[in-house]
Design a protein around this motif. Structure first.
Motif, PDB file in Angstrom:
ATOM      1  N   LYS A 179    -104.875 120.991 -11.286  1.00 60.82           N
ATOM      2  CA  LYS A 179    -103.910 120.052 -10.711  1.00 60.82           C
ATOM      3  C   LYS A 179    -103.110 120.688  -9.581  1.00 60.82           C
ATOM      4  O   LYS A 179    -102.897 120.095  -8.536  1.00 60.82           O
ATOM      5  CB  LYS A 179    -102.970 119.544 -11.796  1.00 60.82           C
ATOM      6  CG  LYS A 179    -103.238 118.107 -12.146  1.00 60.82           C
ATOM      7  CD  LYS A 179    -102.207 117.587 -13.115  1.00 60.82           C
ATOM      8  CE  LYS A 179    -102.669 117.819 -14.547  1.00 60.82           C
ATOM      9  NZ  LYS A 179    -101.726 117.320 -15.551  1.00 60.82           N
ATOM     10  N   SER A 183    -104.051 118.643  -3.710  1.00 60.66           N
ATOM     11  CA  SER A 183    -102.905 117.781  -3.470  1.00 60.66           C
ATOM     12  C   SER A 183    -103.419 116.392  -3.108  1.00 60.66           C
ATOM     13  O   SER A 183    -104.617 116.198  -2.936  1.00 60.66           O
ATOM     14  CB  SER A 183    -102.067 118.349  -2.316  1.00 60.66           C
ATOM     15  OG  SER A 183    -102.881 118.417  -1.164  1.00 60.66           O
ATOM     16  N   GLY A 184    -102.529 115.435  -3.004  1.00 59.33           N
ATOM     17  CA  GLY A 184    -102.906 114.088  -2.575  1.00 59.33           C
ATOM     18  C   GLY A 184    -103.723 113.359  -3.620  1.00 59.33           C
ATOM     19  O   GLY A 184    -103.506 113.538  -4.823  1.00 59.33           O
ATOM     20  N   PRO A 185    -104.695 112.545  -3.153  1.00 61.33           N
ATOM     21  CA  PRO A 185    -105.425 111.658  -4.078  1.00 61.33           C
ATOM     22  C   PRO A 185    -106.227 112.421  -5.143  1.00 61.33           C
ATOM     23  O   PRO A 185    -106.338 111.947  -6.269  1.00 61.33           O
ATOM     24  CB  PRO A 185    -106.351 110.867  -3.151  1.00 61.33           C
ATOM     25  CG  PRO A 185    -106.341 111.567  -1.842  1.00 61.33           C
ATOM     26  CD  PRO A 185    -105.077 112.348  -1.750  1.00 61.33           C
ATOM     27  N   SER A 187    -105.505 115.271  -6.576  1.00 62.79           N
ATOM     28  CA  SER A 187    -104.558 115.680  -7.606  1.00 62.79           C
ATOM     29  C   SER A 187    -104.187 114.499  -8.487  1.00 62.79           C
ATOM     30  O   SER A 187    -104.078 114.614  -9.712  1.00 62.79           O
ATOM     31  CB  SER A 187    -103.319 116.256  -6.934  1.00 62.79           C
ATOM     32  OG  SER A 187    -102.288 116.367  -7.862  1.00 62.79           O
ATOM     33  N   LYS A 188    -104.039 113.356  -7.847  1.00 60.71           N
ATOM     34  CA  LYS A 188    -103.654 112.157  -8.576  1.00 60.71           C
ATOM     35  C   LYS A 188    -104.772 111.734  -9.547  1.00 60.71           C
ATOM     36  O   LYS A 188    -104.530 111.374 -10.699  1.00 60.71           O
ATOM     37  CB  LYS A 188    -103.370 111.034  -7.575  1.00 60.71           C
ATOM     38  CG  LYS A 188    -102.638 109.909  -8.239  1.00 60.71           C
ATOM     39  CD  LYS A 188    -101.844 109.080  -7.269  1.00 60.71           C
ATOM     40  CE  LYS A 188    -101.082 108.041  -8.065  1.00 60.71           C
ATOM     41  NZ  LYS A 188    -100.826 106.841  -7.350  1.00 60.71           N
ATOM     42  N   LEU A 189    -106.008 111.816  -9.025  1.00 63.61           N
ATOM     43  CA  LEU A 189    -107.165 111.467  -9.859  1.00 63.61           C
ATOM     44  C   LEU A 189    -107.230 112.386 -11.075  1.00 63.61           C
ATOM     45  O   LEU A 189    -107.388 111.929 -12.214  1.00 63.61           O
ATOM     46  CB  LEU A 189    -108.455 111.596  -9.027  1.00 63.61           C
ATOM     47  CG  LEU A 189    -109.732 111.332  -9.807  1.00 63.61           C
ATOM     48  CD1 LEU A 189    -109.923 109.844 -10.046  1.00 63.61           C
ATOM     49  CD2 LEU A 189    -110.953 111.904  -9.091  1.00 63.61           C
ATOM     50  N   HIS A 191    -104.882 114.047 -12.365  1.00 66.79           N
ATOM     51  CA  HIS A 191    -103.753 113.721 -13.231  1.00 66.79           C
ATOM     52  C   HIS A 191    -104.094 112.529 -14.126  1.00 66.79           C
ATOM     53  O   HIS A 191    -103.765 112.508 -15.310  1.00 66.79           O
ATOM     54  CB  HIS A 191    -102.537 113.424 -12.368  1.00 66.79           C
ATOM     55  CG  HIS A 191    -101.319 113.148 -13.168  1.00 66.79           C
ATOM     56  ND1 HIS A 191    -100.584 114.148 -13.771  1.00 66.79           N
ATOM     57  CD2 HIS A 191    -100.719 111.981 -13.510  1.00 66.79           C
ATOM     58  CE1 HIS A 191     -99.586 113.615 -14.430  1.00 66.79           C
ATOM     59  NE2 HIS A 191     -99.642 112.294 -14.298  1.00 66.79           N
ATOM     60  N   ASN A 192    -104.781 111.555 -13.538  1.00 62.70           N
ATOM     61  CA  ASN A 192    -105.071 110.334 -14.288  1.00 62.70           C
ATOM     62  C   ASN A 192    -106.133 110.507 -15.363  1.00 62.70           C
ATOM     63  O   ASN A 192    -106.106 109.819 -16.366  1.00 62.70           O
ATOM     64  CB  ASN A 192    -105.496 109.219 -13.326  1.00 62.70           C
ATOM     65  CG  ASN A 192    -104.293 108.595 -12.657  1.00 62.70           C
ATOM     66  OD1 ASN A 192    -103.207 108.572 -13.229  1.00 62.70           O
ATOM     67  ND2 ASN A 192    -104.471 108.122 -11.437  1.00 62.70           N
ATOM     68  N   ARG A 210    -101.191 103.735 -20.991  1.00 59.92           N
ATOM     69  CA  ARG A 210    -102.151 104.362 -20.082  1.00 59.92           C
ATOM     70  C   ARG A 210    -103.034 105.362 -20.835  1.00 59.92           C
ATOM     71  O   ARG A 210    -104.234 105.432 -20.628  1.00 59.92           O
ATOM     72  CB  ARG A 210    -101.409 105.070 -18.953  1.00 59.92           C
ATOM     73  CG  ARG A 210    -101.167 104.160 -17.754  1.00 59.92           C
ATOM     74  CD  ARG A 210    -100.890 104.979 -16.538  1.00 59.92           C
ATOM     75  NE  ARG A 210    -100.036 106.116 -16.887  1.00 59.92           N
ATOM     76  CZ  ARG A 210     -99.878 107.180 -16.110  1.00 59.92           C
ATOM     77  NH1 ARG A 210    -100.516 107.261 -14.969  1.00 59.92           N
ATOM     78  NH2 ARG A 210     -99.077 108.166 -16.484  1.00 59.92           N
TER      79      ARG A 210
END
Lengths: 236, 322
Positions: A179, A183-185, A187-189, A191-192, A210
């Protein structure tokens, strides 16, 4: 649906006819029991969070063992020629297998209920986190088992199937450490889909929709992929 | 009962089964004959819907094996090359599992299994684990599995392979018995086996049909020229001289001296007439004892050679069509 039950019944019986189920369940209980006891003696708190964390770690090793033989043996022995020349759908077949492994897993989990009972006897545990953790474990176990089932559909070798599912689970586990790198998308993915991060919430007694959704999605996606693999193989 | 149209299976560039067409009527026993690797097993896997065809179709009583699989597969019992058995189940448990899988109604299950066990003489082993029973029994359990649910069509892939002679005879008898109530398609690479049980034979080689006919017609075609083996004591040149005087003899092949003082010969005759009597009297006249004499059965290779020779022209025609 009837035939899902037929497949399920045979599979569960075969788990308990071989030493596999006994060995997996007892080893799991010995290790978690050891962790529970030492934690309890050391902290003297009616508290199980770290035990559950360790259980999740252990599942990385134990679910692949539970699932590795699910689909490999029938292919190796040519029994799939009986299954797929009878009026049995691939979905019924995969569901039967999944529910069987999941039931063995639930039986294993059931034995660990002894730990909160011990806490109840000697103290006053907070049931919120414990119930949350069990819900998380049930859902996470389903996801892990469907990953194992998928791995088992890829090969005729139990060992390779076990290694593949172990590999996928380890990959999911080290996602947490990735993680910070991205960075950006991306990292978000990460994270999800970080299944282990969601468990932290469950373990605190928080039922995050979630988290529930991600665990169920994992289960569903890998079950679906399994049916695709089985179907594809016959067409190739 | 079952109709196969333009059935083709390709693996990449290899064509395992090439444009197969045939029909099997109710009550027939059809034999698939071919050497190993001829495409028999692939064909059977497609007939049962285990493996979809690259091209062409299989219909059972008008139901497509892929599109209407639920209904079509109920009509089929399949014994694969290796019987599909769960080793850690007992015979009865296994048959019960199969009967659930094949949608035998719950209240008829016990009756069905009992009758199958009786039919296949499995009562001695019904409560033993499948991994502990002999190969012959395993094969019979495999057959039992195939006939559960009383399917109209039985597809048996090399049902006697790996069995001892006594078991082979038993299984053959059984297949004949089953043939009274079921339509059967079975495969083998042994000619005598197929001709013993089947009404009609399809010979395939390299995925293509070489011949379709009744066993009688095929053997008629094949026996037009027969071969005789003889072991005769006597001077070689003189023996050959005498044999040559028999008008029907086309060719003499000297195999050599196997038994001391006697020489082995292979004679081929052009006509259907049996030349053994003639040979016997001629040799008796000359005072040369015949120690052994027999009509040589054609090996599968020879059958193929003859059939492919005989059908070479037909094949040319086929190729032009393509």
């Amino acid at each position: 649906m009837n035939k899902t039950f037929t497949i399920f019944k045979r599979e569960v019986l075969s788990y308990f006819k071989s030493p596999l189920a006994y060995v997996v369940i007892s080893t799991f209980l010995v290790i978690t029991g050891y962790i529970f006891t030492t934690e309890l003696l050391y902290y003297k708190l009616a508290y199980m969070q770290s035990v559950f964390e360790n259980m999740v770690m252990l599942l990385i090793f134990f679910t692949p063992i539970l699932t590795m033989g699910l689909l490999t043996e029938e292919r190796k022995e040519g029994i799939d020629q009986l299954l797929f020349t009878s009026p049995l759908g691939v979905v019924e077949f995969v569901m039967g297998k999944f529910i069987a492994a999941f039931s063995v897993y639930l039986i294993m989990l059931m034995f660990t209920l002894l730990y909160p009972l011990i806490l109840e006897y000697f103290g006053t545990p907070d049931y919120g986190p414990i119930i949350g953790a069990y819900i998380g474990l049930i859902l996470l176990g389903g996801a892990f088992i469907s990953i194992g089932l998928f791995a088992s559909s890829l090969t005729q070798s139990q060992v390779i199937a076990g290694l593949i599912s172990f590999g996928i689970l380890i990959l999911l586990w080290i996602l947490t450490y990735l993680k910070g790198i991205f960075s950006g998308p991306i990292s978000k993915l990460i994270h999800n889909i970080d299944v282990f991060a969601y468990f932290v919430d469950f373990n605190k007694g928080i039922l995050d929709s979630r988290g529930i959704l991600i665990y169920l999605s994992f289960t569903f996606v890998f079950l679906f992929l399994t049916t695709r693999v089985i179907d594809r193989r016959r067409w190739s | 009962m079952i109709e196969v149209k333009r059935l083709t299976k390709r693996y990449g560039s290899i064509t395992a089964v090439d444009n197969l067409n045939f029909k099997v009527e109710k009550g027939e026993i059809l034999g698939f004959l071919g050497p190993n690797g001829a495409g028999k097993t692939t064909t059977m896997k497609m007939l049962t819907g285990y493996m979809p065809a690259t091209e062409g179709s299989v219909t059972i009583d008008g139901l497509d094996i892929i599109d209407d699989y639920k209904e079509a597969k109920k009509k089929i019992g399949y014994l694969p090359e290796h019987p599909p058995l769960y080793k850690n189940m007992t015979v009865r448990e296994y048959l019960n599992f199969v009967s659930e899988l094949k949608e035998v109604e719950k209240n008829k299950r016990k009756e069905t299994i009992d009758s199958v066990i009786e039919k296949l003489w499995l009562s001695d082993v019904e409560n033993r684990l499948i991994k502990n029973i002999s190969k012959g029994y395993k094969q019979r359990v495999g057959l039992a599995q195939a006939i559960i649910g009383d399917p109209d069509l039985l597809i048996l892939d090399e049902p006697t392979v790996g069995l001892d002679p006594k078991q082979i005879i038993e299984i053959r008898e059984l297949i004949k018995e089953l043939g009274k109530e079921h339509t059967i398609i079975l495969s083998s690479h042994i000619l005598s086996e197929i001709s013993a049980v089947c009404n009609r034979i399809i010979i395939i080689n390299k995925g293509r049909v070489v011949a379709i006919d009744t066993p009688e017609n095929l053997s008629k075609k094949l026996s037009q020229a027969s071969q005789i083996f003889a072991r005769i004591v006597g001077e070689k040149d003189k023996v050959i001289e005498i044999i040559k005087n028999i008008p029907q003899v086309e060719n003499i092949e000297v195999i050599g001296e196997v038994e001391k003082g006697a020489i082995d010969y292979n004679l081929s005759s052009s006509s259907k007439e049996d030349i053994r009597k003639k040979l016997f009297f001629k040799m008796a006249e000359a005072g040369y004892p015949i120690l052994e004499m027999q009509i040589k059965e054609l090996t599968l290779e020879e059958v193929f050679l003859r059939l492919t020779q005989g059908l070479a022209e037909d094949e040319k025609g086929d190729k032009e069509d393509e």
